[in-house]
Design a protein around this motif. Structure first.
Motif, PDB file in Angstrom:
ATOM      1  N   HIS A   1       0.810  -1.216   0.000  1.00 23.43           N
ATOM      2  CA  HIS A   1       0.000   0.000   0.000  1.00 23.43           C
ATOM      3  C   HIS A   1       0.845   1.269   0.000  1.00 23.43           C
ATOM      4  CE1 HIS A   1      -2.299   3.317   1.730  1.00 23.43           C
ATOM      5  NE2 HIS A   1      -3.372   2.757   1.156  1.00 23.43           N
ATOM      6  N   ASP A   2       1.720   1.419   0.967  1.00 25.65           N
ATOM      7  CA  ASP A   2       2.453   2.676   1.123  1.00 25.65           C
ATOM      8  C   ASP A   2       3.417   2.942  -0.035  1.00 25.65           C
ATOM      9  OD1 ASP A   2       1.025   2.940   3.458  1.00 25.65           O
ATOM     10  OD2 ASP A   2       2.730   2.567   4.788  1.00 25.65           O
ATOM     11  N   GLU A   3       4.100   1.902  -0.503  1.00 28.13           N
ATOM     12  CA  GLU A   3       5.032   2.106  -1.617  1.00 28.13           C
ATOM     13  C   GLU A   3       4.290   2.468  -2.900  1.00 28.13           C
ATOM     14  OE1 GLU A   3       9.036  -0.417  -1.101  1.00 28.13           O
ATOM     15  OE2 GLU A   3       7.227  -1.663  -1.154  1.00 28.13           O
ATOM     16  N   LEU A   4       3.179   1.782  -3.182  1.00 25.01           N
ATOM     17  CA  LEU A   4       2.418   2.100  -4.386  1.00 25.01           C
ATOM     18  C   LEU A   4       1.745   3.465  -4.251  1.00 25.01           C
ATOM     19  CD1 LEU A   4       1.723   1.116  -7.196  1.00 25.01           C
ATOM     20  CD2 LEU A   4      -0.317   0.029  -6.240  1.00 25.01           C
ATOM     21  N   GLU A   5       1.311   3.803  -3.049  1.00 32.35           N
ATOM     22  CA  GLU A   5       0.720   5.125  -2.828  1.00 32.35           C
ATOM     23  C   GLU A   5       1.736   6.224  -3.165  1.00 32.35           C
ATOM     24  OE1 GLU A   5      -1.935   7.022   0.628  1.00 32.35           O
ATOM     25  OE2 GLU A   5       0.133   6.587   1.266  1.00 32.35           O
ATOM     26  N   ALA A   6       2.961   6.079  -2.718  1.00 36.78           N
ATOM     27  CA  ALA A   6       3.991   7.079  -3.007  1.00 36.78           C
ATOM     28  C   ALA A   6       4.210   7.213  -4.516  1.00 36.78           C
ATOM     29  CB  ALA A   6       5.298   6.711  -2.306  1.00 36.78           C
ATOM     30  N   ILE A   7       4.142   6.111  -5.225  1.00 42.71           N
ATOM     31  CA  ILE A   7       4.319   6.134  -6.679  1.00 42.71           C
ATOM     32  C   ILE A   7       3.140   6.845  -7.340  1.00 42.71           C
ATOM     33  CG2 ILE A   7       4.422   4.684  -8.757  1.00 42.71           C
ATOM     34  CD1 ILE A   7       5.927   2.595  -6.931  1.00 42.71           C
ATOM     35  N   LEU A   8       1.917   6.460  -6.988  1.00 47.24           N
ATOM     36  CA  LEU A   8       0.743   7.005  -7.666  1.00 47.24           C
ATOM     37  C   LEU A   8       0.352   8.408  -7.221  1.00 47.24           C
ATOM     38  CD1 LEU A   8      -1.632   3.977  -8.250  1.00 47.24           C
ATOM     39  CD2 LEU A   8      -0.124   5.139  -9.829  1.00 47.24           C
ATOM     40  N   LEU A   9       0.860   8.867  -6.098  1.00 49.70           N
ATOM     41  CA  LEU A   9       0.582  10.243  -5.703  1.00 49.70           C
ATOM     42  C   LEU A   9       1.642  11.213  -6.231  1.00 49.70           C
ATOM     43  CD1 LEU A   9      -0.891   9.934  -2.091  1.00 49.70           C
ATOM     44  CD2 LEU A   9      -2.078  10.143  -4.283  1.00 49.70           C
TER      45      LEU A   9
ATOM     46  N   PRO B   1       2.724  13.339  -9.078  1.00 46.37           N
ATOM     47  CA  PRO B   1       2.112  13.862 -10.307  1.00 46.37           C
ATOM     48  C   PRO B   1       2.928  13.590 -11.565  1.00 46.37           C
ATOM     49  CG  PRO B   1       2.163  15.564  -8.593  1.00 46.37           C
ATOM     50  CD  PRO B   1       2.944  14.381  -8.081  1.00 46.37           C
ATOM     51  N   ALA B   2       4.247  13.568 -11.460  1.00 48.97           N
ATOM     52  CA  ALA B   2       5.084  13.293 -12.633  1.00 48.97           C
ATOM     53  C   ALA B   2       4.902  11.857 -13.109  1.00 48.97           C
ATOM     54  CB  ALA B   2       6.548  13.565 -12.318  1.00 48.97           C
ATOM     55  N   VAL B   3       4.706  10.929 -12.185  1.00 50.16           N
ATOM     56  CA  VAL B   3       4.538   9.518 -12.544  1.00 50.16           C
ATOM     57  C   VAL B   3       3.203   9.296 -13.248  1.00 50.16           C
ATOM     58  CG1 VAL B   3       4.210   7.192 -11.604  1.00 50.16           C
ATOM     59  CG2 VAL B   3       6.054   8.637 -10.739  1.00 50.16           C
ATOM     60  N   VAL B   4       2.151   9.895 -12.754  1.00 49.95           N
ATOM     61  CA  VAL B   4       0.806   9.615 -13.286  1.00 49.95           C
ATOM     62  C   VAL B   4       0.341  10.624 -14.325  1.00 49.95           C
ATOM     63  CG1 VAL B   4       0.085   8.356 -11.225  1.00 49.95           C
ATOM     64  CG2 VAL B   4      -0.349  10.820 -11.383  1.00 49.95           C
ATOM     65  N   ARG B   5       1.201  11.528 -14.701  1.00 53.52           N
ATOM     66  CA  ARG B   5       0.815  12.611 -15.618  1.00 53.52           C
ATOM     67  C   ARG B   5       0.085  12.108 -16.853  1.00 53.52           C
ATOM     68  NH1 ARG B   5       4.907  16.873 -18.523  1.00 53.52           N
ATOM     69  NH2 ARG B   5       3.285  18.067 -19.558  1.00 53.52           N
TER      70      ARG B   5
ATOM     71  N   THR C   1      -9.151  -8.188 -25.949  1.00 52.99           N
ATOM     72  CA  THR C   1      -8.001  -7.289 -25.942  1.00 52.99           C
ATOM     73  C   THR C   1      -7.655  -6.888 -24.515  1.00 52.99           C
ATOM     74  OG1 THR C   1      -8.556  -6.393 -28.123  1.00 52.99           O
ATOM     75  CG2 THR C   1      -7.151  -5.030 -26.725  1.00 52.99           C
ATOM     76  N   GLY C   2      -6.381  -6.840 -24.218  1.00 59.38           N
ATOM     77  CA  GLY C   2      -5.904  -6.311 -22.945  1.00 59.38           C
ATOM     78  C   GLY C   2      -5.309  -4.935 -23.192  1.00 59.38           C
ATOM     79  N   ILE C   3      -5.894  -3.909 -22.586  1.00 57.82           N
ATOM     80  CA  ILE C   3      -5.350  -2.552 -22.701  1.00 57.82           C
ATOM     81  C   ILE C   3      -4.329  -2.388 -21.586  1.00 57.82           C
ATOM     82  CG2 ILE C   3      -5.851  -0.091 -22.782  1.00 57.82           C
ATOM     83  CD1 ILE C   3      -7.230  -1.681 -25.028  1.00 57.82           C
ATOM     84  N   LEU C   4      -3.123  -2.076 -21.959  1.00 55.91           N
ATOM     85  CA  LEU C   4      -1.980  -2.054 -21.064  1.00 55.91           C
ATOM     86  C   LEU C   4      -1.796  -0.691 -20.405  1.00 55.91           C
ATOM     87  CD1 LEU C   4       0.730  -3.274 -20.115  1.00 55.91           C
ATOM     88  CD2 LEU C   4       1.659  -2.636 -22.326  1.00 55.91           C
ATOM     89  N   THR C   5      -1.534  -0.704 -19.095  1.00 52.96           N
ATOM     90  CA  THR C   5      -1.125   0.492 -18.356  1.00 52.96           C
ATOM     91  C   THR C   5       0.053   0.098 -17.479  1.00 52.96           C
ATOM     92  OG1 THR C   5      -3.413   1.319 -18.243  1.00 52.96           O
ATOM     93  CG2 THR C   5      -1.844   2.271 -16.699  1.00 52.96           C
ATOM     94  N   TYR C   6       1.013   0.995 -17.340  1.00 52.91           N
ATOM     95  CA  TYR C   6       2.133   0.748 -16.448  1.00 52.91           C
ATOM     96  C   TYR C   6       2.621   2.073 -15.905  1.00 52.91           C
ATOM     97  CZ  TYR C   6       4.595   1.858 -20.789  1.00 52.91           C
ATOM     98  OH  TYR C   6       5.014   2.453 -21.955  1.00 52.91           O
ATOM     99  N   ALA C   7       3.266   2.017 -14.764  1.00 50.50           N
ATOM    100  CA  ALA C   7       3.887   3.206 -14.183  1.00 50.50           C
ATOM    101  C   ALA C   7       5.027   2.760 -13.279  1.00 50.50           C
ATOM    102  CB  ALA C   7       2.875   4.019 -13.385  1.00 50.50           C
TER     103      ALA C   7
END
Length: 180
Positions: free
Chosen positions: A19-27, A29-33, A83-89
């Motif tokens: 939870h905490d590591e993924l939260e830091a990634i997804l919060l 703004p540059a990562v999720v832009r 079809t699988g629509i791909l997302t990654y970050a």
């Protein structure tokens, strides 16, 4: 999903301890832009999506380094028919190291062989051409522009580009590799 390893990474299901590591990634703004998660801006928003979307699914995977056992990002498929629509970050600290392409090879196999997709598609904003280069490295074919769209946050007009990989092409490419 079972755990899949590559030369430098472990691809695995996400767990509550992530939870905490993924939260830091997804919060960040540059990562999720350029991702579908750019509206996740608070810990409360993140927790809701983490529990409803990232846990207990055959379509979403954590990316962890082998050497430090640190979660550095995620890779996922959004199923639409066959079809699988791909997302990654990835966390910014993991950018530019070839991780997404490395994960992509293993995940294409998983998408076709386990999830039974006939096609995998990925999209990127023309203002982020590095994503297109990563998609090429994963063996995907350029489909060109899907059209122009205003950014919901800045109003900036972006072209959305698409790449795809068809199962039949993936099988053909992998048979050629084995024959060499």
């Amino acid at each position: 999903m079972r755990q899949i390893t590559t030369e430098r990474l472990i691809i695995r299901p996400l767990h509550m301890v992530d939870h905490d590591e993924l939260e830091a990634i997804l919060l960040d703004p540059a990562v999720v832009r350029y991702t579908r998660y750019r509206d996740v801006k608070t810990p409360t928003n993140f927790t809701a999506i983490f529990e409803s979307h990232f846990l207990n699914t055959a379509y979403t995977f954590g990316i962890e380094t082998k050497d430090e056992h640190k979660l550095i990002g995620f890779y996922e498929f959004h199923p639409e028919d066959a079809t699988g629509i791909l997302t990654y970050a990835l966390a910014q600290s993991a950018w530019g190291k070839g991780y997404v392409a490395e994960v992509g090879s293993a995940m294409m196999a998983y998408g076709f062989n386990v999830l039974n997709f006939e096609r995998i598609e990925a999209h990127y904003a023309s203002t982020n051409p590095r994503s297109g280069k990563v998609m090429q490295k994963m063996g995907m074919r350029d489909l060109g522009s899907m059209g122009t769209f205003p950014s919901p946050h800045t109003g900036e007009i972006r072209q959305v580009m698409a790449y795809e990989l068809k199962k039949a092409d993936w099988i053909m490419d992998n048979q050629q590799v084995e024959a060499v």
